[in-house]
Scaffold this active site. Structure first.
Site, PDB file in Angstrom:
ATOM      1  N   GLU A   1       0.854  -1.231   0.149  1.00 46.93           N
ATOM      2  CA  GLU A   1      -0.074  -0.062  -0.099  1.00 46.93           C
ATOM      3  C   GLU A   1       0.798   1.330  -0.040  1.00 46.93           C
ATOM      4  O   GLU A   1       0.462   2.422  -0.012  1.00 46.93           O
ATOM      5  CB  GLU A   1      -0.937  -0.012   1.078  1.00 46.93           C
ATOM      6  CG  GLU A   1      -0.334  -0.077   2.598  1.00 46.93           C
ATOM      7  CD  GLU A   1      -1.320  -0.251   3.650  1.00 46.93           C
ATOM      8  OE1 GLU A   1      -2.008   0.714   4.054  1.00 46.93           O
ATOM      9  OE2 GLU A   1      -1.379  -1.301   4.319  1.00 46.93           O
TER      10      GLU A   1
ATOM     11  N   CYS B   1      -3.547  -3.513   4.614  1.00 39.93           N
ATOM     12  CA  CYS B   1      -2.488  -4.654   5.295  1.00 39.93           C
ATOM     13  C   CYS B   1      -2.995  -6.059   4.969  1.00 39.93           C
ATOM     14  O   CYS B   1      -2.610  -6.995   5.384  1.00 39.93           O
ATOM     15  CB  CYS B   1      -2.491  -4.320   6.756  1.00 39.93           C
ATOM     16  SG  CYS B   1      -1.811  -2.944   7.095  1.00 39.93           S
TER      17      CYS B   1
ATOM     18  N   THR C   1       3.089   4.211  15.705  1.00 40.73           N
ATOM     19  CA  THR C   1       2.682   3.021  14.903  1.00 40.73           C
ATOM     20  C   THR C   1       3.385   2.730  13.871  1.00 40.73           C
ATOM     21  O   THR C   1       2.923   2.134  12.768  1.00 40.73           O
ATOM     22  CB  THR C   1       1.479   2.791  15.019  1.00 40.73           C
ATOM     23  OG1 THR C   1       0.680   3.870  14.288  1.00 40.73           O
ATOM     24  CG2 THR C   1       0.774   2.993  16.300  1.00 40.73           C
TER      25      THR C   1
ATOM     26  N   SER D   1     -10.510   2.746  14.040  1.00 38.40           N
ATOM     27  CA  SER D   1      -9.827   1.597  13.273  1.00 38.40           C
ATOM     28  C   SER D   1      -9.564   0.355  14.263  1.00 38.40           C
ATOM     29  O   SER D   1      -9.941  -0.722  14.246  1.00 38.40           O
ATOM     30  CB  SER D   1      -8.524   2.027  12.782  1.00 38.40           C
ATOM     31  OG  SER D   1      -7.491   2.411  13.788  1.00 38.40           O
TER      32      SER D   1
ATOM     33  N   HIS E   1      -2.567  -9.579  12.623  1.00 41.08           N
ATOM     34  CA  HIS E   1      -1.958  -8.459  11.930  1.00 41.08           C
ATOM     35  C   HIS E   1      -1.432  -7.705  13.267  1.00 41.08           C
ATOM     36  O   HIS E   1      -2.313  -7.303  14.244  1.00 41.08           O
ATOM     37  CB  HIS E   1      -2.679  -7.852  11.140  1.00 41.08           C
ATOM     38  CG  HIS E   1      -2.466  -6.363  10.720  1.00 41.08           C
ATOM     39  ND1 HIS E   1      -1.337  -6.066  10.292  1.00 41.08           N
ATOM     40  CD2 HIS E   1      -3.114  -5.125  10.882  1.00 41.08           C
ATOM     41  CE1 HIS E   1      -1.315  -4.753  10.206  1.00 41.08           C
ATOM     42  NE2 HIS E   1      -2.178  -4.135  10.391  1.00 41.08           N
TER      43      HIS E   1
ATOM     44  N   LYS F   1      -5.576  -7.142  22.390  1.00 44.19           N
ATOM     45  CA  LYS F   1      -7.091  -6.749  22.693  1.00 44.19           C
ATOM     46  C   LYS F   1      -7.813  -7.582  22.211  1.00 44.19           C
ATOM     47  O   LYS F   1      -9.019  -7.998  22.549  1.00 44.19           O
ATOM     48  CB  LYS F   1      -7.172  -5.222  22.358  1.00 44.19           C
ATOM     49  CG  LYS F   1      -6.537  -4.126  23.035  1.00 44.19           C
ATOM     50  CD  LYS F   1      -6.962  -3.020  22.711  1.00 44.19           C
ATOM     51  CE  LYS F   1      -6.090  -1.809  23.174  1.00 44.19           C
ATOM     52  NZ  LYS F   1      -6.411  -0.431  23.049  1.00 44.19           N
TER      53      LYS F   1
ATOM     54  N   ASN G   1       4.847  -1.264  12.727  1.00 37.23           N
ATOM     55  CA  ASN G   1       3.896  -1.541  11.615  1.00 37.23           C
ATOM     56  C   ASN G   1       4.726  -1.996  10.264  1.00 37.23           C
ATOM     57  O   ASN G   1       4.850  -0.935   9.600  1.00 37.23           O
ATOM     58  CB  ASN G   1       2.892  -0.836  11.666  1.00 37.23           C
ATOM     59  CG  ASN G   1       1.457  -1.298  10.768  1.00 37.23           C
ATOM     60  OD1 ASN G   1       1.614  -2.511  10.189  1.00 37.23           O
ATOM     61  ND2 ASN G   1       0.463  -0.767  10.709  1.00 37.23           N
TER      62      ASN G   1
END
Ligand code: HMG
Length: 390
Positions: free
Chosen positions: A79, A111, A152, A201, A233, A242, A275
Site C-alpha cells: 500500500e 494490510c 505505530t 480503526s 496483524h 486486545k 507496523n
C-alpha cells in the site's frame, strides 16, 4: 494436496528509533508508547530503501536456483508502492533474476494484501502443483511527524514462497473473510502519509476479528482448544492482544495461558520493528516460529489478517515436520541486533527526505546502507536499483 508456506523470510532497514526517546521528544510519558501501545523500537527506511528493495532483500536470501526455475508467478502486495502503473513485482523479478516465463503483478488492500496474495497463490498451485508462487509484502508505514499514529510507524518486507508439499506450514482449506466499506484508515493518491480515525480503526479491527472468528467456528466446529497459537496483524503489539482477549473467555484456563504465552512470542519482532503493514501478520508468524522452540509438527496456528478499508480474514495452518531447518532465526537475530539507532533529529531529517519529482537526476550514496539491494538514484523519473553482489 498439501499447499502452503515452503519458505518465508523478512527484511528490515538498518535504522531504528528508540520509542522512549521518541516519547520524550513528543512530550509523552514513555510508558504510553512502550506499555500502552507496546512498541520499543521503530524501523526507519533510509532513502536508499523503498518497497522494491525491501522486498527484493527479503526474497534474495531464500531462493535457490531450483526455486527460481519453478516460480511462475510473483505477487507484490503493498500500500506504499512506487508507481501507479508499473508493478513493483517487475523490478523485483529482474533483481532476483527470475525467468521471463512468469506473471508479475501488484495487488492492494491495505494490510490485507499479502493474505489475498497467499490465497490467490494457493489456488494457482492447486491448478499447477509443479510451480511455485513468490508472494511479497512490503511497506513503509508513514503517518507523519508529531501525528498520533507516529508511534505505530515502521518499515519492512516479507517474502513467502507458496508451493505444494511445503516445508514450513500447510494452509488449511477453511478460510473466512469479511468486507465492509469503512473509512478507518486510508491514503489518497496525493498524500504520502496515511489518514486515520485511530479509535474507530481499533474498534473495527476487533469487531472484524470477532466476526470472522465466529464464522470460522460455525463452519469448522473448531474452538480455541484446536489452536496452539493465533497470530495477528500487528499495527502495534497491544492491538492483537486486545482482539485475542475479546474471545479468550471462550476457552479453558490452559487454552488462555497457551494462547497468551504464544501471543507474547509472536509480538517480539513487531515490538522492535513497528507496523510493516501488509507483511505484519507474517512477521508475527515468523516471530512465533523462530522464537518458540517448543512448537511441534502438526500444531495448528490461527492467522488473523486485517486491512483497513476494510477486509478481515481468519484462516489456519499446520506446522510441518522439520520446519525449523528452513527458518533463518540466527540471521534475523543478527539483522535486528546490528541495526543503527537514530537520534530523533536524524529520524526527522530522513523522514522528510524525498526524491526529485521534476525528472532531474540524483545519485544516492549507498555505502552506508548494508543491504545487498539498494536504490542508487533516480534519473528521468526512473528509479535506479543496484544489487551489490552482482
Ligand atoms: P492515542 O490516542 O495516541 O493513544 O492513539 P490512546 O490515548 O488511545 O492511548 C493508547 C494506550 O496507551 C491506551 O491503552 C492508554 O490507556 C495507554 P488502551 O486503553 O488502548 O489499552 N496509555 C498508557 N499506558 C501506560 N502508561 C501511560 C499511558 N498513557 C496512555 N502513561 C492509536 C493510539 C493506536 C489509535 C494511534 O497511534 C493510531 O491512530 N495509530 C494508527 C492506527 C492503527 O494502528 N490502528 C490499528 C487498527 S487498524 C489496522 O490495524 C490497519 C492498519 O495497519 C492499516 C492498514 O490496514 O493498512 C493501521
Amino acid at each position: 494436496m498439501k499447499i502452503g508456506i515452503d519458505k518465508i523470510n523478512f527484511f528490515i532497514p538498518h535504522l531504528y528509533v528508540d520509542m522512549n526517546k521518541l516519547a520524550l521528544a513528543r512530550n509523552v510519558e514513555p510508558a504510553k508508547f512502550t506499555i500502552g501501545i507496546g512498541q520499543e523500537k521503530m524501523a526507519v527506511a533510509p532513502i536508499t530503501q523503498d518497497t522494491v528493495t525491501l522486498a527484493a532483500n527479503a526474497a534474495v536470501e531464500i531462493l535457490t536456483d531450483e526455486d527460481k526455475e519453478k516460480i511462475d508467478t510473483v505477487i507484490f502486495a503493498t500500500e506504499s508502492g512506487i508507481d501507479h502503473s508499473k508493478a513493483a513485482a517487475i523490478y523485483v523479478h529482474r533483481l532476483l533474476g527470475l525467468k521471463h516465463h512468469a506473471r508479475a503483478f501488484e495487488i492492494k488492500e491495505a494490510c490485507y494484501g499479502a493474505t489475498a496474495a497467499i490465497q490467490l497463490a494457493k489456488g494457482h498451485i492447486a491448478l499447477h502443483p509443479d510451480s511455485k508462487v513468490l508472494v511479497l509484502g512490503s511497506d513503509i508505514s508513514r503517518y507523519g511527524l508529531h501525528s498520533s499514529g507516529e508511534v505505530t510507524q515502521g518499515a519492512g518486507a516479507v517474502a513467502i514462497l507458496i508451493s505444494a508439499n511445503p516445508k514450513i506450514m500447510t494452509i488449511e482449506e477453511p478460510s473466512v473473510f469479511h468486507t465492509e466499506d469503512i473509512m478507518d484508515f486510508w491514503r489518497p493518491i496525493y498524500s504520502d502519509v496515511a489518514y486515520v480515525d485511530g479509535k474507530f480503526s481499533n474498534e473495527k479491527y476487533i469487531s472484524f476479528f470477532q466476526t470472522v472468528w465466529g464464522q470460522f467456528k460455525a463452519e469448522t466446529d473448531m474452538t480455541l482448544a484446536d489452536f496452539e497459537a493465533i497470530c495477528f496483524h500487528m499495527p502495534y503489539t497491544k492491538m492483537g492482544l486486545k482482539a485475542l482477549k475479546s474471545v479468550l473467555d471462550e476457552g479453558y484456563n490452559s487454552d488462555q495461558e497457551r494462547l497468551l504465552a504464544n501471543y507474547d512470542v509472536s509480538k517480539q519482532y513487531s515490538k522492535v520493528v513497528g507496523n510493516i503493514y501488509t507483511g505484519s501478520l507474517y512477521l508475527s508468524l515468523l516471530s512465533l516460529l523462530e522464537l518458540n522452540t517448543d512448537l511441534d509438527a502438526g500444531d495448528r496456528i490461527g492467522l488473523y489478517s486485517y486491512g483497513s478499508g476494510a477486509v478481515g480474514e481468519f484462516f489456519s495452518g499446520i506446522i510441518q515436520p522439520g520446519y525449523r531447518d528452513f527458518l533463518q532465526a540466527e540471521k534475523h537475530e543478527k539483522l535486528l541486533k546490528e541495526r543503527k539507532e537514530l537520534s530523533i533529529e536524524e529520524y526527522e531529517k530522513i523522514f522528510q527526505e524525498t526524491l526529485p519529482t521534476d525528472g532531474s537526476a540524483l545519485t544516492l550514496s549507498i555505502d552506508e546502507d548494508p543491504a545487498d539491494i539498494c536504490l542508487a538514484g533516480i534519473d528521468r523519473h526512473m528509479r535506479q536499483y543496484i544489487n551489490k553482489n552482482l
